[in-house]
Design an enzyme around this catalytic site. Structure first.
Site, short mmCIF file in Angstrom:
data_model
loop_
_atom_site.label_atom_id
_atom_site.label_comp_id
_atom_site.label_asym_id
_atom_site.label_seq_id
_atom_site.Cartn_x
_atom_site.Cartn_y
_atom_site.Cartn_z
N PRO A 10 34.21 44.09 28.74
CA PRO A 10 33.00 43.64 29.42
C PRO A 10 32.73 44.35 30.75
CG PRO A 10 34.71 41.96 29.51
CD PRO A 10 35.19 43.03 28.60
N ASN A 11 31.46 44.58 30.96
CA ASN A 11 30.89 45.15 32.18
C ASN A 11 31.15 46.64 32.36
OD1 ASN A 11 29.74 42.66 33.08
ND2 ASN A 11 31.80 42.02 33.65
N ARG A 18 27.97 49.68 38.90
CA ARG A 18 28.72 48.48 39.27
C ARG A 18 29.83 48.82 40.26
NH1 ARG A 18 33.43 45.65 35.96
NH2 ARG A 18 33.73 43.86 37.32
N TYR A 23 34.99 51.27 41.13
CA TYR A 23 35.06 51.83 39.79
C TYR A 23 34.59 53.28 39.69
CZ TYR A 23 35.79 46.94 38.74
OH TYR A 23 36.28 45.67 38.71
N ASN A 75 40.63 49.62 27.71
CA ASN A 75 40.37 49.03 29.01
C ASN A 75 39.72 47.68 28.70
OD1 ASN A 75 39.44 48.10 31.46
ND2 ASN A 75 38.74 50.10 32.17
N ALA A 78 37.79 42.45 32.24
CA ALA A 78 38.21 41.10 32.62
C ALA A 78 39.01 40.40 31.53
CB ALA A 78 36.99 40.25 33.00
N HIS A 81 42.96 39.71 31.68
CA HIS A 81 43.59 38.56 32.32
C HIS A 81 43.34 37.25 31.58
CE1 HIS A 81 43.34 41.69 35.30
NE2 HIS A 81 42.03 41.59 35.28
N ASP A 88 46.60 39.26 20.47
CA ASP A 88 47.07 38.97 19.12
C ASP A 88 46.50 39.95 18.11
OD1 ASP A 88 48.57 36.87 20.10
OD2 ASP A 88 47.21 35.29 19.35
N GLU A 99 47.06 50.98 27.73
CA GLU A 99 46.16 50.17 28.55
C GLU A 99 45.67 51.02 29.72
OE1 GLU A 99 46.37 46.03 31.19
OE2 GLU A 99 48.10 46.64 30.00
N HIS A 101 43.00 51.18 33.23
CA HIS A 101 42.14 50.52 34.21
C HIS A 101 41.69 51.56 35.23
CE1 HIS A 101 43.07 46.59 32.66
NE2 HIS A 101 44.34 46.97 32.62
N SER A 103 40.60 50.91 38.34
CA SER A 103 41.19 50.54 39.62
C SER A 103 42.64 50.13 39.37
CB SER A 103 40.41 49.38 40.25
OG SER A 103 40.56 48.20 39.47
N ARG A 108 44.53 44.50 43.94
CA ARG A 108 43.32 43.69 44.05
C ARG A 108 43.67 42.21 44.11
NH1 ARG A 108 38.95 45.68 40.06
NH2 ARG A 108 37.74 44.32 41.43
N ARG A 112 44.09 39.21 39.17
CA ARG A 112 44.06 40.45 38.38
C ARG A 112 45.46 41.02 38.14
NH1 ARG A 112 38.68 41.98 37.98
NH2 ARG A 112 37.38 41.31 39.72
#
Length: 151
Positions: A10-11, A18, A23, A75, A78, A81, A88, A99, A101, A103, A108, A112
């Site tokens: 998301p986002n 953003r 970012y 990535n 949100a 977390h 799963d 994985e 990210h 940032s 942070r 997070r």
């Protein structure tokens, strides 16, 4: 040719607009294009998928397990977390995971700092902005080249 799947949660469709101080200024399209170039250089193909909807990410992960994808690069945004369901799904398809990210989550807010993916990932790349995606593609290609089942 080895297939890699890059998933963005998301986002991340709002990259470039953003919170660029966190970012970066690169758009998701630019990030994906650069990652695809790295994949080609490594002899791989890269498919990219982004969704703000958890259920669509779940369905895409499920399909990856039957499509000959060699490695997931994810990535989760949100969902990092919050989503046991996505964790799963990754475990269910038995695909290696990297994985990513933009940032550094550990630099942070405290909420997070917890990831539902880090302990099941081959590795975590964070804090390097868009370059992290390219590093993840290279790491995935190297991992698959060394894997006994590769080829």
């Amino acid at each position: 040719m080895t297939r890699l799947l890059l998933l963005n949660g998301p986002n991340l469709n709002l990259l470039g607009q953003r919170e660029p101080h966190i970012y970066g200024a690169a758009t998701l399209e630019t990030v994906e294009r650069r990652a695809a170039e790295c994949a080609r250089e490594a002899g791989c193909t890269l498919e990219c998928f982004q969704s703000n909807a958890e259920h669509l990410l779940l369905e895409r992960i499920h399909r990856a397990g039957t499509e000959g994808v060699g490695c997931l690069i994810f990535n989760p945004g949100a969902f990092t977390h919050t989503s046991i369901a996505l964790r799963d799904a990754v475990l269910a398809v038995h695909l290696p995971l990297i994985e990513v990210h933009l940032s550094n989550p550990h630099a942070r807010e405290p909420f997070r700092h917890q990831s539902y993916f880090s302990d099941i990932a081959l590795g975590v790349i964070s804090g390097f902005g868009a370059l992290g995606y390219e590093l993840a593609v290279r790491a995935a290609a190297q991992h698959l080249a060394r894997a006994p089942h590769a080829g």
